[in-house]
Design a protein around this motif. Structure first.
Motif, PDB file in Angstrom:
ATOM      1  N   GLY A 122     -20.925  52.924  55.522  1.00 53.91           N
ATOM      2  CA  GLY A 122     -20.034  52.497  54.456  1.00 53.91           C
ATOM      3  C   GLY A 122     -18.568  52.529  54.857  1.00 53.91           C
ATOM      4  N   SER A 123     -17.722  52.259  53.878  1.00 53.56           N
ATOM      5  CA  SER A 123     -16.280  52.168  54.120  1.00 53.56           C
ATOM      6  C   SER A 123     -15.506  52.955  53.070  1.00 53.56           C
ATOM      7  CB  SER A 123     -15.821  50.703  54.069  1.00 53.56           C
ATOM      8  OG  SER A 123     -16.442  49.930  55.067  1.00 53.56           O
ATOM      9  N   LEU A 124     -14.338  53.407  53.472  1.00 48.02           N
ATOM     10  CA  LEU A 124     -13.374  54.026  52.568  1.00 48.02           C
ATOM     11  C   LEU A 124     -11.976  53.640  53.033  1.00 48.02           C
ATOM     12  CD1 LEU A 124     -14.648  57.723  52.128  1.00 48.02           C
ATOM     13  CD2 LEU A 124     -14.536  55.972  50.337  1.00 48.02           C
ATOM     14  N   ARG A 125     -11.050  53.640  52.084  1.00 45.45           N
ATOM     15  CA  ARG A 125      -9.651  53.427  52.450  1.00 45.45           C
ATOM     16  C   ARG A 125      -8.838  54.610  51.939  1.00 45.45           C
ATOM     17  NH1 ARG A 125      -5.083  48.957  50.773  1.00 45.45           N
ATOM     18  NH2 ARG A 125      -5.114  50.158  48.823  1.00 45.45           N
ATOM     19  N   LEU A 126      -8.170  55.284  52.865  1.00 41.62           N
ATOM     20  CA  LEU A 126      -7.285  56.389  52.507  1.00 41.62           C
ATOM     21  C   LEU A 126      -5.865  55.854  52.347  1.00 41.62           C
ATOM     22  CD1 LEU A 126      -8.495  59.144  55.003  1.00 41.62           C
ATOM     23  CD2 LEU A 126      -9.431  58.502  52.767  1.00 41.62           C
ATOM     24  N   SER A 127      -5.147  56.472  51.429  1.00 44.23           N
ATOM     25  CA  SER A 127      -3.755  56.096  51.189  1.00 44.23           C
ATOM     26  C   SER A 127      -2.870  57.325  51.305  1.00 44.23           C
ATOM     27  CB  SER A 127      -3.594  55.493  49.790  1.00 44.23           C
ATOM     28  OG  SER A 127      -4.379  54.341  49.639  1.00 44.23           O
ATOM     29  N   CYS A 128      -1.649  57.122  51.754  1.00 43.52           N
ATOM     30  CA  CYS A 128      -0.664  58.200  51.832  1.00 43.52           C
ATOM     31  C   CYS A 128       0.643  57.675  51.264  1.00 43.52           C
ATOM     32  CB  CYS A 128      -0.472  58.639  53.279  1.00 43.52           C
ATOM     33  SG  CYS A 128       0.882  59.795  53.542  1.00 43.52           S
ATOM     34  N   ALA A 129       1.091  58.307  50.188  1.00 44.79           N
ATOM     35  CA  ALA A 129       2.340  57.926  49.549  1.00 44.79           C
ATOM     36  C   ALA A 129       3.423  58.910  49.941  1.00 44.79           C
ATOM     37  CB  ALA A 129       2.165  57.901  48.035  1.00 44.79           C
ATOM     38  N   ALA A 130       4.533  58.391  50.441  1.00 41.83           N
ATOM     39  CA  ALA A 130       5.652  59.233  50.873  1.00 41.83           C
ATOM     40  C   ALA A 130       6.752  59.216  49.825  1.00 41.83           C
ATOM     41  CB  ALA A 130       6.200  58.743  52.205  1.00 41.83           C
ATOM     42  N   SER A 131       7.433  60.355  49.691  1.00 42.15           N
ATOM     43  CA  SER A 131       8.519  60.460  48.708  1.00 42.15           C
ATOM     44  C   SER A 131       9.827  59.906  49.241  1.00 42.15           C
ATOM     45  CB  SER A 131       8.695  61.917  48.285  1.00 42.15           C
ATOM     46  OG  SER A 131       9.054  62.716  49.403  1.00 42.15           O
ATOM     47  N   GLU A 132       9.855  59.551  50.535  1.00 37.16           N
ATOM     48  CA  GLU A 132      11.041  58.969  51.131  1.00 37.16           C
ATOM     49  C   GLU A 132      10.664  57.699  51.898  1.00 37.16           C
ATOM     50  OE1 GLU A 132      13.358  63.230  51.886  1.00 37.16           O
ATOM     51  OE2 GLU A 132      13.409  61.671  53.394  1.00 37.16           O
ATOM     52  N   ILE A 133      11.662  56.911  52.226  1.00 33.64           N
ATOM     53  CA  ILE A 133      11.374  55.655  52.915  1.00 33.64           C
ATOM     54  C   ILE A 133      10.734  55.961  54.264  1.00 33.64           C
ATOM     55  CG2 ILE A 133      13.120  54.300  51.726  1.00 33.64           C
ATOM     56  CD1 ILE A 133      14.922  54.648  54.176  1.00 33.64           C
ATOM     57  N   GLY A 162      12.421  66.039  65.117  1.00 37.00           N
ATOM     58  CA  GLY A 162      11.383  67.034  65.329  1.00 37.00           C
ATOM     59  C   GLY A 162      10.758  67.556  64.049  1.00 37.00           C
ATOM     60  N   HIS A 163      11.336  67.226  62.918  1.00 39.18           N
ATOM     61  CA  HIS A 163      10.754  67.658  61.642  1.00 39.18           C
ATOM     62  C   HIS A 163       9.418  66.970  61.411  1.00 39.18           C
ATOM     63  CE1 HIS A 163      14.993  68.838  60.909  1.00 39.18           C
ATOM     64  NE2 HIS A 163      14.423  69.841  60.268  1.00 39.18           N
ATOM     65  N   GLU A 164       8.465  67.757  60.899  1.00 39.15           N
ATOM     66  CA  GLU A 164       7.114  67.276  60.651  1.00 39.15           C
ATOM     67  C   GLU A 164       6.742  67.539  59.199  1.00 39.15           C
ATOM     68  OE1 GLU A 164       4.734  68.197  64.679  1.00 39.15           O
ATOM     69  OE2 GLU A 164       5.238  69.956  63.478  1.00 39.15           O
ATOM     70  N   PHE A 165       5.915  66.637  58.665  1.00 40.46           N
ATOM     71  CA  PHE A 165       5.489  66.773  57.277  1.00 40.46           C
ATOM     72  C   PHE A 165       4.004  66.433  57.186  1.00 40.46           C
ATOM     73  CE2 PHE A 165       9.857  67.144  56.058  1.00 40.46           C
ATOM     74  CZ  PHE A 165      10.536  66.324  56.935  1.00 40.46           C
ATOM     75  N   TRP A 166       3.307  67.150  56.293  1.00 37.95           N
ATOM     76  CA  TRP A 166       1.866  66.957  56.123  1.00 37.95           C
ATOM     77  C   TRP A 166       1.522  66.686  54.671  1.00 37.95           C
ATOM     78  CZ3 TRP A 166      -1.537  66.975  60.166  1.00 37.95           C
ATOM     79  CH2 TRP A 166      -1.097  67.505  61.381  1.00 37.95           C
ATOM     80  N   GLY A 167       0.501  65.873  54.476  1.00 35.47           N
ATOM     81  CA  GLY A 167      -0.075  65.735  53.154  1.00 35.47           C
ATOM     82  C   GLY A 167      -1.000  66.899  52.873  1.00 35.47           C
ATOM     83  N   GLN A 168      -1.533  66.909  51.653  1.00 38.91           N
ATOM     84  CA  GLN A 168      -2.375  68.028  51.229  1.00 38.91           C
ATOM     85  C   GLN A 168      -3.818  67.874  51.683  1.00 38.91           C
ATOM     86  OE1 GLN A 168      -1.760  65.430  49.396  1.00 38.91           O
ATOM     87  NE2 GLN A 168      -3.616  64.974  48.208  1.00 38.91           N
ATOM     88  N   GLY A 169      -4.183  66.676  52.141  1.00 38.63           N
ATOM     89  CA  GLY A 169      -5.538  66.434  52.619  1.00 38.63           C
ATOM     90  C   GLY A 169      -6.430  65.827  51.559  1.00 38.63           C
ATOM     91  N   THR A 170      -7.363  65.015  52.025  1.00 44.00           N
ATOM     92  CA  THR A 170      -8.358  64.406  51.144  1.00 44.00           C
ATOM     93  C   THR A 170      -9.713  64.458  51.859  1.00 44.00           C
ATOM     94  OG1 THR A 170      -8.889  62.425  49.822  1.00 44.00           O
ATOM     95  CG2 THR A 170      -7.837  62.043  51.961  1.00 44.00           C
ATOM     96  N   GLN A 171     -10.746  64.866  51.134  1.00 42.86           N
ATOM     97  CA  GLN A 171     -12.062  65.091  51.724  1.00 42.86           C
ATOM     98  C   GLN A 171     -12.832  63.778  51.871  1.00 42.86           C
ATOM     99  OE1 GLN A 171     -13.721  68.145  52.727  1.00 42.86           O
ATOM    100  NE2 GLN A 171     -15.160  66.643  53.577  1.00 42.86           N
ATOM    101  N   VAL A 172     -13.357  63.573  53.056  1.00 44.95           N
ATOM    102  CA  VAL A 172     -14.260  62.446  53.313  1.00 44.95           C
ATOM    103  C   VAL A 172     -15.601  63.024  53.736  1.00 44.95           C
ATOM    104  CG1 VAL A 172     -14.749  60.483  54.823  1.00 44.95           C
ATOM    105  CG2 VAL A 172     -12.429  60.842  53.951  1.00 44.95           C
ATOM    106  N   THR A 173     -16.652  62.645  53.035  1.00 45.41           N
ATOM    107  CA  THR A 173     -17.992  63.117  53.350  1.00 45.41           C
ATOM    108  C   THR A 173     -18.894  61.907  53.577  1.00 45.41           C
ATOM    109  OG1 THR A 173     -17.675  65.094  51.999  1.00 45.41           O
ATOM    110  CG2 THR A 173     -19.943  64.508  52.585  1.00 45.41           C
ATOM    111  N   VAL A 174     -19.519  61.858  54.744  1.00 44.52           N
ATOM    112  CA  VAL A 174     -20.402  60.747  55.089  1.00 44.52           C
ATOM    113  C   VAL A 174     -21.816  61.303  55.234  1.00 44.52           C
ATOM    114  CG1 VAL A 174     -20.857  58.840  56.654  1.00 44.52           C
ATOM    115  CG2 VAL A 174     -18.507  59.638  56.308  1.00 44.52           C
ATOM    116  N   SER A 175     -22.719  60.813  54.417  1.00 46.09           N
ATOM    117  CA  SER A 175     -24.097  61.303  54.455  1.00 46.09           C
ATOM    118  C   SER A 175     -24.975  60.344  55.264  1.00 46.09           C
ATOM    119  CB  SER A 175     -24.642  61.444  53.039  1.00 46.09           C
ATOM    120  OG  SER A 175     -24.570  60.209  52.358  1.00 46.09           O
ATOM    121  N   SER A 176     -25.965  60.917  55.907  1.00 46.24           N
ATOM    122  CA  SER A 176     -26.860  60.092  56.745  1.00 46.24           C
ATOM    123  C   SER A 176     -28.000  59.498  55.939  1.00 46.24           C
ATOM    124  CB  SER A 176     -27.413  60.933  57.886  1.00 46.24           C
ATOM    125  OG  SER A 176     -28.072  62.074  57.381  1.00 46.24           O
TER     126      SER A 176
END
Length: 116
Positions: free
Chosen positions: A16-27, A102-116
């Protein structure tokens, strides 16, 4: 403080397929590159895909040809289109942004589960 919000995870069957999105608070053009990482249970976080401010892309070999990273600068968002998903793709996926300072930023994460 820059905020990155990851969405789009879920449960899908192998192939199957999924599309993840990441929205940033700055340009997003303020970052020299943005990326997606993932962390599976019991494993270290690994880099999956990146896109530069110039729209160059690169992928880890295990997803090349199946995943596509792209960006929409007008919306300050990046996306990860994931096709032909495999159980090994199961992980928490994190958006990442890097500035030339050198500043780094991370999102909070989103779970992807792929079943067989």
């Amino acid at each position: 403080q820059v905020q990155l919000v990851d969405t789009g995870g879920g449960r899908v069957q192998a192939g199957g397929s999924l599309r993840l999105s990441c929205a940033a608070s700055e340009i997003i053009s303020s970052f020299n590159f943005m990326a997606w990482y993932r962390q599976a249970p019991g494993k270290q976080r690994e880099w999956v895909a990146l896109i530069t401010s110039g729209r160059d892309t690169n992928y880890v070999d295990s997803v090349r040809g199946r995943f596509t990273i792209h960006r929409d600068d007008a919306k300050n968002m990046i996306y990860l289109q994931m096709n032909s998903l495999k159980p090994d793709d199961t992980a928490v996926y994190y958006c990442y942004a890097h500035r030339s300072s050198g500043h780094e930023f991370w999102g909070q994460g989103t779970q992807v589960t792929v079943s067989s």
